[in-house]
Design a protein around this motif. Sequence first.
Motif, PDB file in Angstrom:
ATOM      1  N   GLY B  35       0.804  -1.317   0.071  1.00 59.52           N
ATOM      2  CA  GLY B  35      -0.159  -0.038  -0.140  1.00 59.52           C
ATOM      3  C   GLY B  35       0.885   1.311  -0.058  1.00 59.52           C
ATOM      4  O   GLY B  35       0.122   2.299   0.124  1.00 59.52           O
ATOM      5  N   ALA B  36       2.331   1.249  -0.317  1.00 54.94           N
ATOM      6  CA  ALA B  36       2.957   2.659  -0.123  1.00 54.94           C
ATOM      7  C   ALA B  36       2.712   3.285  -1.373  1.00 54.94           C
ATOM      8  O   ALA B  36       2.457   2.837  -2.284  1.00 54.94           O
ATOM      9  CB  ALA B  36       4.440   2.067  -0.040  1.00 54.94           C
ATOM     10  N   ALA B  37       2.734   4.623  -1.032  1.00 47.16           N
ATOM     11  CA  ALA B  37       2.936   5.531  -2.081  1.00 47.16           C
ATOM     12  C   ALA B  37       4.130   6.078  -2.639  1.00 47.16           C
ATOM     13  O   ALA B  37       4.845   6.513  -1.873  1.00 47.16           O
ATOM     14  CB  ALA B  37       1.938   6.639  -1.509  1.00 47.16           C
ATOM     15  N   ILE B  38       4.796   5.168  -3.712  1.00 49.38           N
ATOM     16  CA  ILE B  38       6.066   5.126  -3.765  1.00 49.38           C
ATOM     17  C   ILE B  38       6.572   5.395  -5.382  1.00 49.38           C
ATOM     18  O   ILE B  38       5.499   5.143  -6.185  1.00 49.38           O
ATOM     19  CB  ILE B  38       6.577   3.878  -3.453  1.00 49.38           C
ATOM     20  CG1 ILE B  38       8.139   3.822  -3.334  1.00 49.38           C
ATOM     21  CG2 ILE B  38       5.787   2.667  -4.304  1.00 49.38           C
ATOM     22  CD1 ILE B  38       8.501   2.775  -2.308  1.00 49.38           C
ATOM     23  N   ALA B  39       7.774   6.046  -5.398  1.00 48.39           N
ATOM     24  CA  ALA B  39       7.973   6.218  -7.041  1.00 48.39           C
ATOM     25  C   ALA B  39       9.431   5.985  -7.117  1.00 48.39           C
ATOM     26  O   ALA B  39      10.190   5.750  -5.795  1.00 48.39           O
ATOM     27  CB  ALA B  39       7.797   7.860  -7.450  1.00 48.39           C
ATOM     28  N   VAL B  40      10.124   6.034  -8.126  1.00 47.67           N
ATOM     29  CA  VAL B  40      11.493   5.497  -8.344  1.00 47.67           C
ATOM     30  C   VAL B  40      12.119   6.491  -9.072  1.00 47.67           C
ATOM     31  O   VAL B  40      11.742   7.021 -10.024  1.00 47.67           O
ATOM     32  CB  VAL B  40      11.496   4.100  -8.768  1.00 47.67           C
ATOM     33  CG1 VAL B  40      13.010   3.579  -9.332  1.00 47.67           C
ATOM     34  CG2 VAL B  40      10.971   2.978  -8.147  1.00 47.67           C
ATOM     35  N   LEU B  41      13.381   6.897  -8.820  1.00 43.54           N
ATOM     36  CA  LEU B  41      14.323   7.793  -9.696  1.00 43.54           C
ATOM     37  C   LEU B  41      15.610   6.908  -9.861  1.00 43.54           C
ATOM     38  O   LEU B  41      16.283   6.350  -8.999  1.00 43.54           O
ATOM     39  CB  LEU B  41      14.828   8.953  -8.893  1.00 43.54           C
ATOM     40  CG  LEU B  41      15.890   9.650  -9.297  1.00 43.54           C
ATOM     41  CD1 LEU B  41      15.343  10.355 -10.862  1.00 43.54           C
ATOM     42  CD2 LEU B  41      16.240  11.008  -8.893  1.00 43.54           C
ATOM     43  N   LEU B  42      15.883   6.454 -11.140  1.00 41.35           N
ATOM     44  CA  LEU B  42      16.999   5.811 -11.592  1.00 41.35           C
ATOM     45  C   LEU B  42      18.040   6.843 -11.985  1.00 41.35           C
ATOM     46  O   LEU B  42      17.816   7.684 -12.484  1.00 41.35           O
ATOM     47  CB  LEU B  42      16.922   4.787 -12.902  1.00 41.35           C
ATOM     48  CG  LEU B  42      15.768   3.991 -12.647  1.00 41.35           C
ATOM     49  CD1 LEU B  42      15.413   3.040 -13.993  1.00 41.35           C
ATOM     50  CD2 LEU B  42      16.117   2.849 -11.350  1.00 41.35           C
ATOM     51  N   SER B 113      18.708  19.208 -13.643  1.00 40.08           N
ATOM     52  CA  SER B 113      18.401  20.337 -13.071  1.00 40.08           C
ATOM     53  C   SER B 113      16.849  20.385 -12.219  1.00 40.08           C
ATOM     54  O   SER B 113      16.610  21.263 -11.411  1.00 40.08           O
ATOM     55  CB  SER B 113      18.578  21.481 -13.703  1.00 40.08           C
ATOM     56  OG  SER B 113      17.712  21.156 -14.822  1.00 40.08           O
ATOM     57  N   GLY B 114      16.258  19.328 -12.656  1.00 39.62           N
ATOM     58  CA  GLY B 114      14.834  19.274 -11.971  1.00 39.62           C
ATOM     59  C   GLY B 114      14.702  18.533 -10.818  1.00 39.62           C
ATOM     60  O   GLY B 114      13.700  17.992 -10.442  1.00 39.62           O
ATOM     61  N   ILE B 115      15.811  17.706 -10.570  1.00 37.13           N
ATOM     62  CA  ILE B 115      15.866  16.797  -9.460  1.00 37.13           C
ATOM     63  C   ILE B 115      15.454  17.441  -8.192  1.00 37.13           C
ATOM     64  O   ILE B 115      14.378  16.758  -7.379  1.00 37.13           O
ATOM     65  CB  ILE B 115      17.116  15.951  -9.313  1.00 37.13           C
ATOM     66  CG1 ILE B 115      17.384  14.966 -10.404  1.00 37.13           C
ATOM     67  CG2 ILE B 115      17.295  15.071  -7.837  1.00 37.13           C
ATOM     68  CD1 ILE B 115      18.778  14.289 -10.612  1.00 37.13           C
ATOM     69  N   PRO B 116      15.841  18.664  -7.904  1.00 39.53           N
ATOM     70  CA  PRO B 116      15.418  19.024  -6.320  1.00 39.53           C
ATOM     71  C   PRO B 116      13.895  19.415  -6.546  1.00 39.53           C
ATOM     72  O   PRO B 116      13.383  19.189  -5.324  1.00 39.53           O
ATOM     73  CB  PRO B 116      16.251  20.748  -6.757  1.00 39.53           C
ATOM     74  CG  PRO B 116      17.489  20.362  -7.362  1.00 39.53           C
ATOM     75  CD  PRO B 116      17.112  19.341  -8.429  1.00 39.53           C
ATOM     76  N   GLU B 117      13.440  19.796  -7.570  1.00 44.11           N
ATOM     77  CA  GLU B 117      11.868  19.958  -7.633  1.00 44.11           C
ATOM     78  C   GLU B 117      11.118  18.723  -7.418  1.00 44.11           C
ATOM     79  O   GLU B 117      10.365  18.525  -6.457  1.00 44.11           O
ATOM     80  CB  GLU B 117      11.264  20.617  -9.167  1.00 44.11           C
ATOM     81  CG  GLU B 117       9.950  21.154  -8.983  1.00 44.11           C
ATOM     82  CD  GLU B 117       8.873  19.867  -9.235  1.00 44.11           C
ATOM     83  OE1 GLU B 117       7.742  19.948  -8.766  1.00 44.11           O
ATOM     84  OE2 GLU B 117       9.362  18.989  -9.955  1.00 44.11           O
ATOM     85  N   LEU B 118      11.724  17.568  -7.856  1.00 43.97           N
ATOM     86  CA  LEU B 118      11.268  16.267  -7.836  1.00 43.97           C
ATOM     87  C   LEU B 118      11.111  15.779  -6.330  1.00 43.97           C
ATOM     88  O   LEU B 118      10.186  15.410  -5.905  1.00 43.97           O
ATOM     89  CB  LEU B 118      12.024  15.146  -8.800  1.00 43.97           C
ATOM     90  CG  LEU B 118      11.461  13.801  -8.780  1.00 43.97           C
ATOM     91  CD1 LEU B 118      10.030  13.647  -9.276  1.00 43.97           C
ATOM     92  CD2 LEU B 118      12.525  12.921  -9.295  1.00 43.97           C
ATOM     93  N   LEU B 119      12.488  15.920  -5.794  1.00 44.95           N
ATOM     94  CA  LEU B 119      12.460  15.534  -4.484  1.00 44.95           C
ATOM     95  C   LEU B 119      11.643  16.476  -3.539  1.00 44.95           C
ATOM     96  O   LEU B 119      11.115  15.904  -2.731  1.00 44.95           O
ATOM     97  CB  LEU B 119      14.143  15.921  -3.820  1.00 44.95           C
ATOM     98  CG  LEU B 119      15.237  15.093  -4.467  1.00 44.95           C
ATOM     99  CD1 LEU B 119      16.438  15.553  -4.022  1.00 44.95           C
ATOM    100  CD2 LEU B 119      14.912  13.842  -4.864  1.00 44.95           C
ATOM    101  N   GLY B 120      11.216  17.583  -3.819  1.00 41.96           N
ATOM    102  CA  GLY B 120      10.252  18.240  -2.829  1.00 41.96           C
ATOM    103  C   GLY B 120       8.856  17.805  -3.046  1.00 41.96           C
ATOM    104  O   GLY B 120       7.827  18.456  -2.168  1.00 41.96           O
ATOM    105  N   ARG B 121       8.694  17.045  -3.962  1.00 38.34           N
ATOM    106  CA  ARG B 121       7.195  16.372  -4.049  1.00 38.34           C
ATOM    107  C   ARG B 121       7.142  15.178  -3.001  1.00 38.34           C
ATOM    108  O   ARG B 121       5.891  14.595  -2.732  1.00 38.34           O
ATOM    109  CB  ARG B 121       7.031  15.993  -5.299  1.00 38.34           C
ATOM    110  CG  ARG B 121       6.690  16.787  -6.398  1.00 38.34           C
ATOM    111  CD  ARG B 121       6.515  16.093  -7.847  1.00 38.34           C
ATOM    112  NE  ARG B 121       7.131  16.740  -8.946  1.00 38.34           N
ATOM    113  CZ  ARG B 121       7.351  16.034 -10.180  1.00 38.34           C
ATOM    114  NH1 ARG B 121       6.763  15.057 -10.178  1.00 38.34           N
ATOM    115  NH2 ARG B 121       7.783  16.474 -11.098  1.00 38.34           N
TER     116      ARG B 121
END
Lengths: 138, 128
Positions: B35-42, B113-121
């Motif tokens: 049931g985790a709300a999860i995503a992946v970044l490779l 350059s978009g990783i910080p915004e992604l982490l913020g989610r």
Amino acid sequence: MTTKKTLAFLLMDAPYESARTTTAFRLVDAAIRRGHDVSVFCYEGAVALSFAKQAPHPNAVHGRDLAQEDHPNPKDWIAALAAQADRSGAKLAWINCGLCVDERGVGEVVSGVGRGSPVDFWKSAEAADNSLVIPTKG
Amino acid sequence: MSKKILQIVESGYRATIEEQDDTVVWFTHAIKGGGAAIAVLLRGHAVNYGVNGQDASGLAFGDKKQTQPPDLAGDLARLIAKGVEVHVVEEDLVAHGLVATELIPGLKRIARSGIPELLGRYDLIWHW
């Protein structure tokens, strides 16, 4: 007075392979000495940290016999952390990934160590104030 | 409501032959099932997990054959099919000489350059 927190850790490195393991134990020790509740989930090689058949050895290079060498086994560190948690009024839960235990044959563990699945870590992280994954690298 | 978790996978191909999968991708499947709300970044060389047509079959030691080799791209595709967002770092794809036609569908390409915004989610970042 420090507000009691709950922390969830995931460890992954096998014993005697990485300074990350020692760092993780330092973090757990620091937290429980302050009375914070800690859960540790051991994944992959880290499940051997609690293996009951670990044995200390003498060290001829150091010129020390068994007693003098006093070689640390991580199973004893886990037991010591559990005792420290009791003295500090903290809770320490130590869970091994069951499948990881089976594929390594390290099912004999020191007292207080349980068996679970990744879902247990996820639930611990959900309930905790923060979580930290300390993975194997490379 | 569940905390939103981002798994960052960087150490690609760590013991994948022995494990018959990537242990972090496997972990992600397991807790998604819970049931985790999860995503992946490779990132790093783990971006190669998204390449179609990988074949790790054929391993044998003596007469002991590995009959179930890892299917890393397939495991990712099955995550995507479960609704898990799988992001890949664009610059790492380029550094590994990978082009879009080699990749499985559904990967979300993201500039470094978009990783910080992604982490913020996300509420929790687990960097493997």
